[in-house]
Enzyme design. Structure first.
Site, PDB file in Angstrom:
ATOM      1  N   GLU A  63      40.046  45.085  41.539  1.00 28.73           N
ATOM      2  CA  GLU A  63      39.605  46.356  40.945  1.00 28.73           C
ATOM      3  C   GLU A  63      40.738  46.995  40.149  1.00 28.73           C
ATOM      4  OE1 GLU A  63      38.922  50.882  42.523  1.00 28.73           O
ATOM      5  OE2 GLU A  63      38.561  49.228  43.926  1.00 28.73           O
ATOM      6  N   ASP A  67      40.566  47.525  36.109  1.00 25.22           N
ATOM      7  CA  ASP A  67      40.671  48.879  35.544  1.00 25.22           C
ATOM      8  C   ASP A  67      41.640  48.889  34.351  1.00 25.22           C
ATOM      9  OD1 ASP A  67      40.363  51.779  35.524  1.00 25.22           O
ATOM     10  OD2 ASP A  67      42.373  51.849  36.349  1.00 25.22           O
ATOM     11  N   ASN A 132      33.428  50.134  41.212  1.00 25.94           N
ATOM     12  CA  ASN A 132      34.590  49.355  41.652  1.00 25.94           C
ATOM     13  C   ASN A 132      34.333  47.858  41.546  1.00 25.94           C
ATOM     14  OD1 ASN A 132      35.870  51.737  42.213  1.00 25.94           O
ATOM     15  ND2 ASN A 132      35.601  51.623  44.430  1.00 25.94           N
ATOM     16  N   GLU A 135      34.663  46.684  37.946  1.00 24.94           N
ATOM     17  CA  GLU A 135      36.073  46.527  37.574  1.00 24.94           C
ATOM     18  C   GLU A 135      36.659  45.259  38.184  1.00 24.94           C
ATOM     19  OE1 GLU A 135      37.483  51.193  37.003  1.00 24.94           O
ATOM     20  OE2 GLU A 135      37.781  50.183  38.931  1.00 24.94           O
TER      21      GLU A 135
END
Length: 354
Positions: A63, A67, A132, A135
């Site tokens: 994650e 990101d 999440n 990502e």
């Protein structure tokens, strides 16, 4: 155990993995090379799995990687898609495209939420968990097939099929209106104070900077090429702070409590309804013509604004000295008694003596 049961058990992991391959192809448009990255991307920390070394096995690290990649990839796409647009517009558009709500809706729309492994007993996952996982999926694609694969995935599968980038870019979220609505609902005083008004050195365009104050407590500030833009940015930052800092909300409501306490406090004691009688000066019912006693009293007396007697002085010539007017000096002028009064007084005296 029968041979058919053993074969069925051996086929079960393969069947599950085949289904995962098929589902991921439907989402990404290509088959994974290393399925382990994608399995980890779909593991929420709530399942509590650990690897051979005893370390937690979940999607948090992927994650983090995804990101950072989304910021770079989406920033690149937005930069190419909107030539000539200012940095503020590009930043705002990218922020809306990679926001938690947007990513959560993407995961739901693409069917990614159905693949997430968590301790929940339901297939309905909240947008935070779904965002999440999206990502983490991007992080898995990068580790499995590289940066170009992430770029193709975002361009061809997301921004070309699921999201209208132009609609997202020009859809204005009125953060100022949202903040005002929150303030009014909670009866909180809110204002924008201009902190700076200047001109851009390169373009000469005006620059404004505003800061939000709620019950006198300083919120966040925003700077833009118009007052509206600056206040919008300040409102957005303040809303985010309200969500992440309970201490900020406490400070606002403590200040509100102090204000309302002061407003409710009486400015003076409530006046009594009892009327004091010491200001009453009894005058004779009638005066002989020419004495002018009442007129003199009205002329020489001094009264307060509320009608009460403040001070009262008169001048009397008495051995060429002036004496202070005293209540003992007020005497009623004797009146001549009638015949009936004389008879009544005599009867009363006779009755008293008997």
């Amino acid at each position: 155990m029968r041979l058919s049961d053993i074969i069925a058990r051996l086929k079960l992991p393969f069947r599950e993995e085949k289904e995962l391959f098929s589902s991921l192809y439907g989402i990404m448009g290509f088959y994974p090379h290393d399925i382990s990255y994608y399995k980890q991307a779909l593991m929420h920390k709530s399942i509590g799995r650990r690897n051979d070394k005893g370390r937690p096995l979940n999607n948090e690290r992927l994650e983090f990687l995804g990101d950072a990649l989304l910021d770079a990839v989406v920033g690149h796409i937005v930069y190419d898609h909107f030539p000539g647009k200012r940095e503020g517009f590009l930043t705002n558009t990218r922020s809306k495209l990679v926001s938690r709500d947007t990513l959560g809706k993407l995961a739901e729309e693409m069917g990614l939420t159905r693949l997430i492994l968590s301790s929940g007993h339901s297939n309905s996952h909240n947008s935070y968990m779904a965002g999440n996982a999206f990502e983490a999926l991007v992080g898995a694609i990068y580790l499995d097939q590289g940066y170009d694969a992430v770029m193709r995935f975002m361009k061809k599968r997301i921004l070309a099929r699921v999201i209208n980038i132009d609609k997202v870019a020009y859809k204005e979220v009125n953060f100022k209106s949202k903040l005002l609505e929150w303030s009014q609902k909670n009866r909180v005083h809110m204002e924008f104070r201009m902190q700076k008004q200047d001109k851009d050195k390169e373009s000469g365009s005006p620059i404004f900077k505003f800061q939000v104050f709620m019950e006198g407590v300083a919120g966040e500030s925003g700077q833009g090429f118009s007052k509206k833009e600056a206040q919008q940015l300040a409102s957005e930052a303040t809303l985010k702070r309200l969500k992440r800092e309970p201490q900020f909300i406490d400070a606002i409501f403590n200040a509100k409590s102090e204000r309302t306490k002061m407003e409710e406090m009486p400015t003076m004691a409530v006046p009594s309804t009892e009327q004091e009688q010491d200001f009453v000066i009894h005058q004779p019912e009638a005066e002989e013509e020419g004495t002018g006693t009442n007129e003199a009293n009205r002329t020489n007396g001094t009264y307060g604004t509320n009608g009460t007697h403040k001070s009262y002085e008169t001048h009397k010539t008495h051995d060429e000295t002036t004496d202070e007017f005293d209540l003992s000096d007020i005497t009623a002028t004797p009146q001549e008694r009638s015949r009936e009064d004389i008879i009544a007084a005599a009867e009363a005296a006779a009755f008293a003596e008997s």
